[in-house]
Design an enzyme around this catalytic site. Sequence first.
Site, PDB file in Angstrom:
ATOM      1  N   CYS A 114       7.347  -3.891  -5.215  1.00 26.82           N
ATOM      2  CA  CYS A 114       7.239  -2.423  -5.012  1.00 26.82           C
ATOM      3  C   CYS A 114       5.845  -1.981  -4.611  1.00 26.82           C
ATOM      4  O   CYS A 114       5.578  -0.779  -4.466  1.00 26.82           O
ATOM      5  CB  CYS A 114       7.728  -1.713  -6.258  1.00 26.82           C
ATOM      6  SG  CYS A 114       9.428  -2.162  -6.665  1.00 26.82           S
ATOM      7  N   ASN A 119       3.375  -7.438  -5.160  1.00 23.86           N
ATOM      8  CA  ASN A 119       4.728  -7.625  -5.695  1.00 23.86           C
ATOM      9  C   ASN A 119       5.707  -6.747  -4.896  1.00 23.86           C
ATOM     10  O   ASN A 119       5.268  -5.997  -4.010  1.00 23.86           O
ATOM     11  CB  ASN A 119       4.699  -7.245  -7.188  1.00 23.86           C
ATOM     12  CG  ASN A 119       4.491  -5.760  -7.356  1.00 23.86           C
ATOM     13  OD1 ASN A 119       3.776  -5.131  -6.575  1.00 23.86           O
ATOM     14  ND2 ASN A 119       5.111  -5.187  -8.349  1.00 23.86           N
ATOM     15  N   ALA A 167       6.954  -9.011 -14.529  1.00 23.68           N
ATOM     16  CA  ALA A 167       7.753  -8.410 -13.446  1.00 23.68           C
ATOM     17  C   ALA A 167       7.249  -8.826 -12.074  1.00 23.68           C
ATOM     18  O   ALA A 167       7.971  -8.750 -11.095  1.00 23.68           O
ATOM     19  CB  ALA A 167       7.718  -6.892 -13.557  1.00 23.68           C
ATOM     20  N   GLU A 222       2.774  -2.144  -6.022  1.00 29.52           N
ATOM     21  CA  GLU A 222       1.740  -1.654  -6.922  1.00 29.52           C
ATOM     22  C   GLU A 222       0.813  -2.744  -7.449  1.00 29.52           C
ATOM     23  O   GLU A 222      -0.193  -2.445  -8.086  1.00 29.52           O
ATOM     24  CB  GLU A 222       2.366  -0.883  -8.096  1.00 29.52           C
ATOM     25  CG  GLU A 222       3.107  -1.710  -9.137  1.00 29.52           C
ATOM     26  CD  GLU A 222       4.550  -2.030  -8.767  1.00 29.52           C
ATOM     27  OE1 GLU A 222       4.900  -1.915  -7.581  1.00 29.52           O
ATOM     28  OE2 GLU A 222       5.319  -2.429  -9.658  1.00 29.52           O
TER      29      GLU A 222
HETATM   30  O1  CDP Z   1      11.291  -0.162 -14.992  1.00 29.02           O
HETATM   31  P1  CDP Z   1      11.217  -1.647 -14.802  1.00 29.02           P
HETATM   32  O2  CDP Z   1      10.311  -2.335 -15.766  1.00 29.02           O
HETATM   33  O3  CDP Z   1      12.589  -2.278 -14.828  1.00 29.02           O
HETATM   34  O4  CDP Z   1      10.664  -1.979 -13.335  1.00 29.02           O
HETATM   35  P2  CDP Z   1       9.892  -1.093 -12.238  1.00 29.02           P
HETATM   36  O5  CDP Z   1       8.702  -0.447 -12.851  1.00 29.02           O
HETATM   37  O6  CDP Z   1      10.868  -0.226 -11.519  1.00 29.02           O
HETATM   38  O7  CDP Z   1       9.388  -2.210 -11.231  1.00 29.02           O
HETATM   39  C1  CDP Z   1       8.245  -2.972 -11.534  1.00 29.02           C
HETATM   40  C2  CDP Z   1       8.297  -4.286 -10.817  1.00 29.02           C
HETATM   41  O8  CDP Z   1       9.373  -5.076 -11.338  1.00 29.02           O
HETATM   42  C3  CDP Z   1       8.601  -4.226  -9.336  1.00 29.02           C
HETATM   43  O9  CDP Z   1       7.502  -3.898  -8.545  1.00 29.02           O
HETATM   44  C4  CDP Z   1       9.046  -5.652  -9.102  1.00 29.02           C
HETATM   45  O10 CDP Z   1       7.932  -6.527  -9.066  1.00 29.02           O
HETATM   46  C5  CDP Z   1       9.880  -5.920 -10.334  1.00 29.02           C
HETATM   47  N1  CDP Z   1      11.330  -5.650 -10.107  1.00 29.02           N
HETATM   48  C6  CDP Z   1      12.160  -6.673  -9.681  1.00 29.02           C
HETATM   49  O11 CDP Z   1      11.700  -7.782  -9.498  1.00 29.02           O
HETATM   50  N2  CDP Z   1      13.505  -6.466  -9.472  1.00 29.02           N
HETATM   51  C7  CDP Z   1      14.029  -5.266  -9.653  1.00 29.02           C
HETATM   52  N3  CDP Z   1      15.345  -5.089  -9.433  1.00 29.02           N
HETATM   53  C8  CDP Z   1      13.220  -4.198 -10.068  1.00 29.02           C
HETATM   54  C9  CDP Z   1      11.868  -4.422 -10.293  1.00 29.02           C
END
Ligand code: CDP
Length: 570
Positions: A271, A269, A87, A273
């Site tokens: 968000c 990244n 991610a 974290e």
């Molecule tokens: O729940 P999920 O695994 O879809 O993602 P999250 O925990 O909400 O987000 C984790 C990371 O995924 C974010 O910090 C981004 O690096 C990436 N992300 C992204 O690239 N594009 C998105 N629309 C959402 C998340």
Amino acid sequence: MPISENARAVLERRYLIRDEHGEAVETVDELFHRVADAVAAADVRFDPQADVADTARSFYRMMTELDFLPNSPTLMNAGRPLGQLSACFVLPVADSMEDIFDAIKNAALIHKSGGGTGFSFSRLRAKGSTVNSTGGVASGPISFMKVFNAATEAVKQGGTRRGANMGILRVDHPDILEFITCKNDTKEITNFNISVGLTESFMEAVESDGSYELVDPASRRVTGRLNAREVFEAIVRSAWQTGEPGILFLDRLNKDNPCPGQGEIESTNPCGEQPLLPYEACNLGSINLVRHLRRTGTGYALDRAKLEQTIRTAVHFLDNVIEVNQYPLPEIDAMTKKTRKIGLGVMGFADMLLYLGIPYDSDEGVAMASQVMELVQTIGHQESQRLAQVRGPFPLFAESVYRDGAPLRNATVTTIAPTGTLSIIAGVSSGVEPVFAYAYYRNVMDNTHLIETNQILRDKLTELGLYSDELMRQIIEHGSLAHVEGIPEAVKRVFVCAHDVSPIWHVKMQAAFQQFTDNAVSKTVNFPNSATQEEVAEVYRLAYELGCKGTTIYRDGSRDEQVLNIGVDK
Ligand code: CDP
């Protein structure tokens, strides 16, 4: 499988393999087998006799029981030709046309595969400085961010999910004031979250009401001075108005950089974290805490034995992901495998507190956060050490800050992700955030509104003989339980939502998780619409004092389009 109808709908819409007509060609069950088999297959690389089928079964069980879920790209792409499973990425942006446009191309490749990218624009020369080759003037970091943004927008349609970016600028960059308000001034940076990279010396200057130097990164010359408090106030004002920029304590990220010999950490990244070195990627995974409770005579308690087992299996899973991952660029492949960072975290923390009967905004709630995360951190590191004995430590171990201790397989083990989609699939509160709303209207066809209620509250009120649709309507109207009549005080005290929790408690909770997290904690500090700028400033100072790595705030109603609206699910 305890997967709800809602979760099934999300998985079917976004994660299942489809044919050229858009028809799903796998079931939800097959999806989890695909992921478990692909990730377990890495075991034979280290032990030709490994029982891969057994590992695959434990991974499958852990996911379908909703004990743990890997980040979205792993669910989408494992066992498929694209095979990109991370991610989080950070890409370098050096100060030349070639490098800038290389970064844009590389980001497009990452977005196409469902990954998010972070960039520091701090190395780009200031607006108005000279360009040697043409004798022209440089347009500066913010104008280039608009180009990155446009590229992200264009990839949006074809990719697996909407591309997300983080843009960082150091506070001592000459264009910092333009950066602070850049998202308020134009709609051309909408695919970015932005954060100001604060330095220790800047924070000291804020404290002493001094000034600090602005340095052009290209010439290394001091181009001016600014009063630190005025800049701090400009950041606060903009965040109060729109929720952005966030702040990031750069020196703190680098104090925890496990491999300082590889250079500085400049960005996280999207968000916030996951701090990473340039060209580094990280895959995340989150343990669902609600599934780690056991019944006691009178209620629930944390099931430590089960949690320990899930932590071990999850670390094994995430380390395997690094092996089977197909990286979008050779540089990323090389860098990621040198440090082998993984980011194991938790979700459903607030829901767990509801079961335990502990208010989120209490010393007991914060103590629970420490207790849970200390276990994830300790057992996570133990499992990474065990893997190092079998598989070898991460290649940069000998030059890392860990070199005098027991070998580790992964330079970082823990991260608290937002779990935006994962928490919907698991049907629990996201990451370590408080519950956002206990009841809301869901728009269904022909414009009727269905009342959706948090299941834990529903069960509680039913048990007390208090549940009624009318009561739920009042909760929706008030946005919280706090001022609804007919609910016992003891219930109100535990069932607090994000807006009932004062900003100070949001920060205390973030700091408690940060204390036991290698990387960083995704957290938004919610403010009521009536909050003042001084209150925002106070939270920033507290986040700094309590050892957080950064902060993001949001004042209710301050942005036109709110993603989550109390009352109506748009
Ligand atoms: O729940 P999920 O695994 O879809 O993602 P999250 O925990 O909400 O987000 C984790 C990371 O995924 C974010 O910090 C981004 O690096 C990436 N992300 C992204 O690239 N594009 C998105 N629309 C959402 C998340």
